[in-house]
Design a protein around this motif. Structure first.
Motif, mmCIF file in Angstrom:
data_model
loop_
_atom_site.group_PDB
_atom_site.id
_atom_site.type_symbol
_atom_site.label_atom_id
_atom_site.label_comp_id
_atom_site.label_asym_id
_atom_site.label_seq_id
_atom_site.Cartn_x
_atom_site.Cartn_y
_atom_site.Cartn_z
ATOM 1 N N PHE A 155 0.844 -1.227 -0.022
ATOM 2 C CA PHE A 155 -0.052 -0.060 0.071
ATOM 3 C C PHE A 155 0.713 1.417 0.082
ATOM 4 C CE2 PHE A 155 -2.916 -3.019 1.860
ATOM 5 C CZ PHE A 155 -4.472 -2.745 1.109
ATOM 6 N N GLY A 156 0.270 2.454 -0.600
ATOM 7 C CA GLY A 156 0.931 3.677 -0.436
ATOM 8 C C GLY A 156 -0.156 4.733 -0.607
ATOM 9 N N ASN A 157 0.224 5.926 -0.807
ATOM 10 C CA ASN A 157 -0.938 7.018 -0.910
ATOM 11 C C ASN A 157 -1.146 7.482 -2.289
ATOM 12 O OD1 ASN A 157 -1.733 7.319 1.894
ATOM 13 N ND2 ASN A 157 0.282 7.963 2.497
ATOM 14 N N PRO A 158 -0.282 8.236 -2.975
ATOM 15 C CA PRO A 158 -0.454 8.818 -4.131
ATOM 16 C C PRO A 158 -0.831 7.475 -5.253
ATOM 17 C CG PRO A 158 1.291 10.038 -3.433
ATOM 18 C CD PRO A 158 0.986 8.729 -2.444
ATOM 19 N N THR A 159 -1.027 7.886 -6.493
ATOM 20 C CA THR A 159 -1.256 6.969 -7.578
ATOM 21 C C THR A 159 -0.572 7.331 -8.773
ATOM 22 O OG1 THR A 159 -3.749 6.919 -6.945
ATOM 23 C CG2 THR A 159 -3.213 6.184 -9.126
ATOM 24 N N ALA A 160 0.411 6.361 -8.997
ATOM 25 C CA ALA A 160 1.450 6.832 -10.181
ATOM 26 C C ALA A 160 1.227 5.715 -11.208
ATOM 27 C CB ALA A 160 2.813 6.440 -9.449
ATOM 28 N N LEU A 161 -0.139 5.835 -11.860
ATOM 29 C CA LEU A 161 -0.579 4.983 -12.980
ATOM 30 C C LEU A 161 0.299 5.058 -13.909
ATOM 31 C CD1 LEU A 161 -3.004 3.452 -14.245
ATOM 32 C CD2 LEU A 161 -3.925 5.568 -14.577
ATOM 33 N N TRP A 162 0.671 6.184 -14.551
ATOM 34 C CA TRP A 162 1.317 6.049 -15.934
ATOM 35 C C TRP A 162 2.828 5.691 -15.886
ATOM 36 C CZ3 TRP A 162 -2.272 5.446 -18.388
ATOM 37 C CH2 TRP A 162 -3.553 6.230 -18.418
ATOM 38 N N ASP A 163 3.678 6.002 -14.623
ATOM 39 C CA ASP A 163 4.917 5.422 -14.322
ATOM 40 C C ASP A 163 4.612 3.718 -14.270
ATOM 41 O OD1 ASP A 163 6.003 7.864 -14.167
ATOM 42 O OD2 ASP A 163 6.389 8.055 -11.958
ATOM 43 N N ALA A 164 3.643 3.377 -13.612
ATOM 44 C CA ALA A 164 3.145 1.905 -13.536
ATOM 45 C C ALA A 164 3.075 1.327 -14.701
ATOM 46 C CB ALA A 164 2.262 1.770 -12.611
ATOM 47 N N THR A 165 2.511 2.063 -15.570
ATOM 48 C CA THR A 165 2.248 1.433 -17.254
ATOM 49 C C THR A 165 3.594 1.475 -17.863
ATOM 50 O OG1 THR A 165 0.325 2.523 -17.261
ATOM 51 C CG2 THR A 165 1.000 1.810 -19.291
ATOM 52 N N ASP A 166 4.387 2.417 -17.752
ATOM 53 C CA ASP A 166 5.807 2.423 -18.442
ATOM 54 C C ASP A 166 6.653 1.433 -17.879
ATOM 55 O OD1 ASP A 166 7.532 3.824 -20.100
ATOM 56 O OD2 ASP A 166 8.846 4.060 -18.442
ATOM 57 N N ARG A 167 6.545 1.125 -16.427
ATOM 58 C CA ARG A 167 7.422 0.051 -15.782
ATOM 59 C C ARG A 167 7.061 -1.154 -16.335
ATOM 60 N NH1 ARG A 167 9.552 1.337 -10.714
ATOM 61 N NH2 ARG A 167 9.750 -0.672 -10.374
ATOM 62 N N SER A 168 5.716 -1.531 -16.525
ATOM 63 C CA SER A 168 5.213 -2.858 -16.880
ATOM 64 C C SER A 168 5.735 -2.976 -18.111
ATOM 65 C CB SER A 168 3.639 -2.719 -16.971
ATOM 66 O OG SER A 168 3.023 -2.577 -15.423
ATOM 67 N N MET A 169 5.884 -2.365 -19.052
ATOM 68 C CA MET A 169 6.456 -2.240 -20.643
ATOM 69 C C MET A 169 7.869 -2.544 -20.371
ATOM 70 S SD MET A 169 4.030 0.438 -23.001
ATOM 71 C CE MET A 169 4.185 1.860 -21.987
ATOM 72 N N ASP A 170 8.600 -1.846 -19.488
ATOM 73 C CA ASP A 170 9.851 -2.055 -19.302
ATOM 74 C C ASP A 170 10.039 -3.746 -18.947
ATOM 75 O OD1 ASP A 170 10.689 0.504 -19.664
ATOM 76 O OD2 ASP A 170 10.878 0.921 -17.529
ATOM 77 N N ALA A 171 9.287 -4.408 -18.129
ATOM 78 C CA ALA A 171 9.350 -5.676 -17.747
ATOM 79 C C ALA A 171 9.228 -6.693 -18.777
ATOM 80 C CB ALA A 171 8.205 -5.825 -16.552
ATOM 81 N N MET A 172 8.571 -6.210 -19.965
ATOM 82 C CA MET A 172 8.339 -7.043 -21.025
ATOM 83 C C MET A 172 9.194 -6.849 -22.142
ATOM 84 S SD MET A 172 4.089 -7.703 -20.978
ATOM 85 C CE MET A 172 3.913 -5.896 -20.890
ATOM 86 N N GLU A 173 10.108 -5.688 -22.022
ATOM 87 C CA GLU A 173 10.865 -5.087 -23.448
ATOM 88 C C GLU A 173 11.997 -6.515 -23.573
ATOM 89 O OE1 GLU A 173 12.961 -1.180 -24.309
ATOM 90 O OE2 GLU A 173 13.011 -1.890 -22.365
ATOM 91 N N GLY A 174 11.641 -6.563 -25.175
ATOM 92 C CA GLY A 174 12.688 -7.668 -25.606
ATOM 93 C C GLY A 174 11.827 -9.198 -25.638
ATOM 94 N N LEU A 175 10.670 -9.213 -24.882
ATOM 95 C CA LEU A 175 10.081 -10.437 -25.075
ATOM 96 C C LEU A 175 9.409 -10.866 -26.314
ATOM 97 C CD1 LEU A 175 9.013 -10.869 -21.338
ATOM 98 C CD2 LEU A 175 10.920 -11.426 -22.270
ATOM 99 N N ASP A 176 9.168 -12.030 -26.852
ATOM 100 C CA ASP A 176 8.479 -12.405 -27.783
ATOM 101 C C ASP A 176 6.956 -12.577 -27.581
ATOM 102 O OD1 ASP A 176 10.841 -12.446 -29.446
ATOM 103 O OD2 ASP A 176 10.822 -14.666 -29.281
ATOM 104 N N GLY A 177 6.272 -12.351 -28.621
ATOM 105 C CA GLY A 177 4.718 -12.742 -28.379
ATOM 106 C C GLY A 177 3.863 -11.489 -28.288
ATOM 107 N N ARG A 178 2.815 -11.920 -27.842
ATOM 108 C CA ARG A 178 1.965 -10.506 -27.318
ATOM 109 C C ARG A 178 2.138 -10.430 -25.927
ATOM 110 N NH1 ARG A 178 -4.400 -12.297 -26.955
ATOM 111 N NH2 ARG A 178 -3.222 -14.124 -26.819
#
Length: 303
Positions: A155-178
């Motif tokens: 848990f935390g307080n503010p909402t970092a929605l777009w940073d979280a979206t970008d970090r999610s894409m970072d996690a999948m960068e370079g992977l094959d598939g959908r």
């Protein structure tokens, strides 16, 4: 795979297909399906088809689709409808406004994990003023992912929605598939360094699909909240789905619906006549009256 499709095998990106899975009791194994060389002239379009009641529509054939590039109809050079693997980050809003809804949210996310098929891989994320993605590697182990849902998010307080979206894409960068980011939030972004525009541009350029689940009406700071309006926009632009709920009653069925859609998508491919380095508008239509096709709305016409 046919001889024609083998021509596309190389430094590959898996293109996935379509099969309807209402609530599978016996998981099926995703198939590999068509692949494309890096730099191919073929543009892949993951496409969901629904009828007028919102039901998923299976069993359409290639000649029932039309693909338009900047308004000009294109020959469909690839069509696939086999069940194939997905890689997904399930990213959950754990800001303060979700405190009293967290048990329901965890149950919903668990329903998504339970409907993963062999070959699918996932990680679980949470975001507030901090962003966590766990376990360390993508996995098909449902028990490990369910453990992460119930024990590793924070848990935390503010909402970092777009940073979280970008970090999610970072996690999948370079992977094959959908590659899919499944986002849940009940509020506006109020702390991110990245913007909606940054995330949308990256998702379209790198072919990430964004799904969004928004929750309205959660009390936060004495006011009634609603999910960030940008979530619907980025989902629609990238060909994902967006579902907005008035309460947590339908969370389980909504997470289930997302899993079903991801295993029920057609794959269309076309070869653009021009690679002019510009953004091109895309539209997929179904010839059969009353059916609607949903796919990403644009692509970058480069090498």
């Amino acid at each position: 795979m046919t001889r024609a499709l083998r021509l596309f095998v190389g430094a590959a990106v898996l293109i996935s297909g379509m099969a309807v899975l209402a609530a599978p009791q016996t998981p099926q194994t995703p198939q590999q399906g068509a692949t494309f060389k890096s730099g191919t002239r073929t543009v892949p379009l993951y496409t969901t088809v629904i009828d007028g009641t919102g039901r998923l529509v299976p069993d359409l054939q290639r000649d029932e689709f039309e693909v338009f590039d900047n308004g000009v109809v294109q020959p469909i050079t690839l069509f696939a409808n086999e069940i194939q693997k997905i890689t997904v980050v399930v990213m959950l809003d754990t800001s303060g406004s979700m405190t009293f809804q967290m048990d329901n949210l965890k149950e919903g996310a668990e329903q998504f994990v339970l409907r993963m098929l062999p070959g699918d891989k996932a990680r679980i994320g949470s975001f507030s003023d901090k962003i966590i993605i766990t376990p360390p590697e993508f996995t098909s182990d449902r028990d490990e992912l369910i453990h992460a849902i119930h024990n590793d998010i924070d848990f935390g307080n503010p909402t970092a929605l777009w940073d979280a979206t970008d970090r999610s894409m970072d996690a999948m960068e370079g992977l094959d598939g959908r590659r899919v980011v499944l986002l849940f939030t009940d509020g506006d972004d109020n702390i991110s360094r990245k913007s909606l525009g940054d995330c949308q541009k990256r998702a379209l350029a790198e072919e990430f699909m964004i799904y969004g689940i928004g929750l309205r009406g959660t009390p936060g700071g004495g006011i009634t909240q609603r999910p960030d309006r940008g979530l619907r926009k980025i989902a629609e632009e990238t060909g994902g789905g967006y579902f907005e709920l008035n309460g947590t009653t339908d969370l389980n069925s909504t997470f289930t619906r997302v899993a079903n859609e991801l295993h029920s998508q057609y794959v269309l491919g076309f070869s653009p006549e021009k690679l002019d380095g510009k953004i091109h508008k895309i539209e997929v239509r179904v010839k059969q009256p009353g059916l609607k096709a949903r796919t990403r709305k644009s692509y970058l016409a480069n090498q």
